[in-house]
Design a protein around this motif. Structure first.
Motif, PDB file in Angstrom:
ATOM      1  N   MET A 135       0.837  -1.194   0.000  1.00 47.74           N
ATOM      2  CA  MET A 135       0.000   0.000   0.000  1.00 47.74           C
ATOM      3  C   MET A 135       0.873   1.245   0.000  1.00 47.74           C
ATOM      4  SD  MET A 135      -2.808  -1.676   0.176  1.00 47.74           S
ATOM      5  CE  MET A 135      -4.149  -0.624   0.646  1.00 47.74           C
ATOM      6  N   GLY A 136       0.578   2.171  -0.921  1.00 47.96           N
ATOM      7  CA  GLY A 136       1.287   3.436  -0.940  1.00 47.96           C
ATOM      8  C   GLY A 136       0.675   4.421   0.036  1.00 47.96           C
ATOM      9  N   THR A 137       1.415   5.471   0.331  1.00 49.19           N
ATOM     10  CA  THR A 137       0.935   6.490   1.258  1.00 49.19           C
ATOM     11  C   THR A 137       0.937   7.875   0.615  1.00 49.19           C
ATOM     12  OG1 THR A 137       3.149   6.801   2.216  1.00 49.19           O
ATOM     13  CG2 THR A 137       1.723   5.159   3.257  1.00 49.19           C
ATOM     14  N   GLY A 138       0.989   7.916  -0.714  1.00 46.18           N
ATOM     15  CA  GLY A 138       0.990   9.193  -1.416  1.00 46.18           C
ATOM     16  C   GLY A 138      -0.396   9.799  -1.488  1.00 46.18           C
ATOM     17  N   ASN A 139      -0.477  11.125  -1.388  1.00 51.63           N
ATOM     18  CA  ASN A 139      -1.753  11.816  -1.532  1.00 51.63           C
ATOM     19  C   ASN A 139      -1.803  12.534  -2.883  1.00 51.63           C
ATOM     20  OD1 ASN A 139      -0.623  14.605  -1.150  1.00 51.63           O
ATOM     21  ND2 ASN A 139      -0.148  13.794   0.877  1.00 51.63           N
ATOM     22  N   ARG A 140      -2.966  13.058  -3.217  1.00 50.78           N
ATOM     23  CA  ARG A 140      -3.154  13.699  -4.518  1.00 50.78           C
ATOM     24  C   ARG A 140      -2.218  14.895  -4.705  1.00 50.78           C
ATOM     25  NH1 ARG A 140      -8.460  17.220  -6.223  1.00 50.78           N
ATOM     26  NH2 ARG A 140      -7.568  18.150  -8.122  1.00 50.78           N
ATOM     27  N   SER A 141      -2.000  15.655  -3.635  1.00 48.24           N
ATOM     28  CA  SER A 141      -1.160  16.849  -3.721  1.00 48.24           C
ATOM     29  C   SER A 141       0.260  16.485  -4.147  1.00 48.24           C
ATOM     30  CB  SER A 141      -1.138  17.585  -2.381  1.00 48.24           C
ATOM     31  OG  SER A 141      -2.449  17.906  -1.956  1.00 48.24           O
ATOM     32  N   GLU A 142       0.820  15.458  -3.509  1.00 47.84           N
ATOM     33  CA  GLU A 142       2.191  15.043  -3.805  1.00 47.84           C
ATOM     34  C   GLU A 142       2.296  14.382  -5.174  1.00 47.84           C
ATOM     35  OE1 GLU A 142       3.330  14.220   0.880  1.00 47.84           O
ATOM     36  OE2 GLU A 142       2.702  12.572  -0.413  1.00 47.84           O
ATOM     37  N   ILE A 143       1.329  13.536  -5.496  1.00 41.25           N
ATOM     38  CA  ILE A 143       1.372  12.828  -6.775  1.00 41.25           C
ATOM     39  C   ILE A 143       1.286  13.817  -7.938  1.00 41.25           C
ATOM     40  CG2 ILE A 143       0.108  11.213  -8.262  1.00 41.25           C
ATOM     41  CD1 ILE A 143      -0.673   9.708  -5.659  1.00 41.25           C
ATOM     42  N   ALA A 144       0.484  14.858  -7.777  1.00 40.44           N
ATOM     43  CA  ALA A 144       0.271  15.832  -8.852  1.00 40.44           C
ATOM     44  C   ALA A 144       1.548  16.542  -9.274  1.00 40.44           C
ATOM     45  CB  ALA A 144      -0.774  16.858  -8.432  1.00 40.44           C
ATOM     46  N   ILE A 145       2.478  16.723  -8.328  1.00 44.24           N
ATOM     47  CA  ILE A 145       3.730  17.437  -8.649  1.00 44.24           C
ATOM     48  C   ILE A 145       4.943  16.511  -8.634  1.00 44.24           C
ATOM     49  CG2 ILE A 145       2.900  19.691  -7.870  1.00 44.24           C
ATOM     50  CD1 ILE A 145       4.433  19.188  -5.243  1.00 44.24           C
ATOM     51  N   GLY A 146       4.689  15.205  -8.543  1.00 45.23           N
ATOM     52  CA  GLY A 146       5.794  14.249  -8.566  1.00 45.23           C
ATOM     53  C   GLY A 146       6.638  14.267  -7.325  1.00 45.23           C
ATOM     54  N   TYR A 147       6.042  14.638  -6.186  1.00 44.91           N
ATOM     55  CA  TYR A 147       6.818  14.710  -4.948  1.00 44.91           C
ATOM     56  C   TYR A 147       6.871  13.329  -4.285  1.00 44.91           C
ATOM     57  CZ  TYR A 147       8.936  16.739  -0.799  1.00 44.91           C
ATOM     58  OH  TYR A 147       9.805  17.040   0.221  1.00 44.91           O
ATOM     59  N   LYS A 150      10.645   7.925  -7.596  1.00 44.25           N
ATOM     60  CA  LYS A 150      10.292   6.910  -8.596  1.00 44.25           C
ATOM     61  C   LYS A 150      10.906   5.567  -8.189  1.00 44.25           C
ATOM     62  CE  LYS A 150      10.031   6.566 -13.644  1.00 44.25           C
ATOM     63  NZ  LYS A 150      10.428   7.222 -14.912  1.00 44.25           N
ATOM     64  N   TYR A 151      10.064   4.538  -8.149  1.00 37.41           N
ATOM     65  CA  TYR A 151      10.474   3.197  -7.716  1.00 37.41           C
ATOM     66  C   TYR A 151      10.963   3.193  -6.259  1.00 37.41           C
ATOM     67  CZ  TYR A 151      10.136   2.574 -12.712  1.00 37.41           C
ATOM     68  OH  TYR A 151       9.684   2.591 -14.008  1.00 37.41           O
ATOM     69  N   GLY A 152      10.537   4.180  -5.498  1.00 39.30           N
ATOM     70  CA  GLY A 152      10.772   4.220  -4.055  1.00 39.30           C
ATOM     71  C   GLY A 152       9.410   4.192  -3.397  1.00 39.30           C
ATOM     72  N   ASP A 153       9.012   5.322  -2.785  1.00 38.24           N
ATOM     73  CA  ASP A 153       7.664   5.381  -2.219  1.00 38.24           C
ATOM     74  C   ASP A 153       6.597   5.437  -3.312  1.00 38.24           C
ATOM     75  OD1 ASP A 153       9.021   7.887  -2.575  1.00 38.24           O
ATOM     76  OD2 ASP A 153       7.382   8.932  -1.589  1.00 38.24           O
ATOM     77  N   GLY A 154       7.026   5.640  -4.570  1.00 45.16           N
ATOM     78  CA  GLY A 154       6.094   5.555  -5.692  1.00 45.16           C
ATOM     79  C   GLY A 154       5.953   4.138  -6.231  1.00 45.16           C
ATOM     80  N   GLY A 155       6.773   3.207  -5.756  1.00 42.41           N
ATOM     81  CA  GLY A 155       6.736   1.830  -6.229  1.00 42.41           C
ATOM     82  C   GLY A 155       5.828   0.985  -5.360  1.00 42.41           C
TER      83      GLY A 155
END
Length: 244
Positions: A135-147, A150-155
């Motif tokens: 399960m990821g923990t990214g929110n819309r705000s962070e995902i929208a700006i690529g915060y 890649k292949y870390g917390d985005g993986g």
């Protein structure tokens, strides 16, 4: 303002459906001591009961973050384990440095991003052991700006709060009963000492959320946000494949 009871119920139902569709048994996620991972922990506990695992993965981390991560696990009574990645980080960085070709300067980001990628590797190890989804923990705000890395917390396999703005994540955290000390702390990825999200970005989450909702921001903030969106577009797509 959204009805957080309905938001929570909808996400919990979605989690159960995604787990079942994948033929998985449960979910594994990292606990950082921040509000986003705390919300994911609360949602997974409500959706799956004990069929979830939180992993606390310090890597030269602030000891307070580790303390807060444990507080979340105990608050929601989520099964958890702690894997200290500090020595692993040291070993890998030393080996990489030993085989660096040329005399170029190593960017701070190249070193810092090793940490979330080691965490991703750790989570997928446990996912394979228990037949869980990550399960990821990214929110819309962070995902929208690529915060995210890649292949870390985005993986990850699923992003259960990826449709929620940061302000909505905080509202959901309050509804779920996340400790206030975690809701109110300054957001930080913990990539280096003293690092904060807003300090690194150059604008606040409130400004970012307002822009994402209304496409409005002071000119200099708008320019920064849109530049980040353009530069990070590759993070939100599958790797390109030739068409001919």
């Amino acid at each position: 303002m959204k009805d957080m009871h309905l938001v929570a119920s909808s996400i919990e139902k979605w989690i159960r459906e995604q787990i079942a569709a994948a033929g998985a048994e449960g979910a594994v996620f990292g606990l950082s001591g921040g509000v986003d991972s705390a919300v994911v922990a609360g949602l997974c506990k409500r959706a799956l009961d004990d069929r979830c695992l939180a992993v606390i993965m310090p890597c030269y981390s602030n000891s307070l973050d580790v303390e807060h991560a444990r507080l979340v696990a105990e608050t929601f009574q989520v099964p958890y384990t702690t894997v200290d990645l500090s020595s692993t980080f040291d070993t890998l960085l030393k080996e990489l440095n030993n085989h660096l070709i040329g005399t170029g300067t190593i960017p701070r980001g190249a070193v810092a991003n090793i940490k979330p990628r080691l965490r991703m590797t750790t989570l997928y190890f446990y996912a394979a052991c228990y037949n869980y989804l990550v399960m990821g923990t990214g929110n819309r705000s962070e995902i929208a700006i690529g915060y995210f890395t890649k292949y870390g917390d985005g993986g990850v396999d699923l992003e259960p709060i990826g449709h929620l703005l940061k302000e909505e994540v905080r509202e959901l955290a309050a509804y779920l009963g996340v400790p206030e000390v975690i809701i109110n702390k300054a957001p930080s990825a913990g990539l280096w000492k003293g690092q904060t999200d807003e300090g690194e970005l150059g604008f606040t989450y409130a400004q970012l959320d307002h822009y994402l909702k209304f496409q409005e921001a002071p000119p200099e903030i708008k320019a920064k946000i849109e530049a980040l969106q353009r530069a990070s577009e590759h993070k939100r797509r599958m790797p390109p494949i030739p068409t001919t």
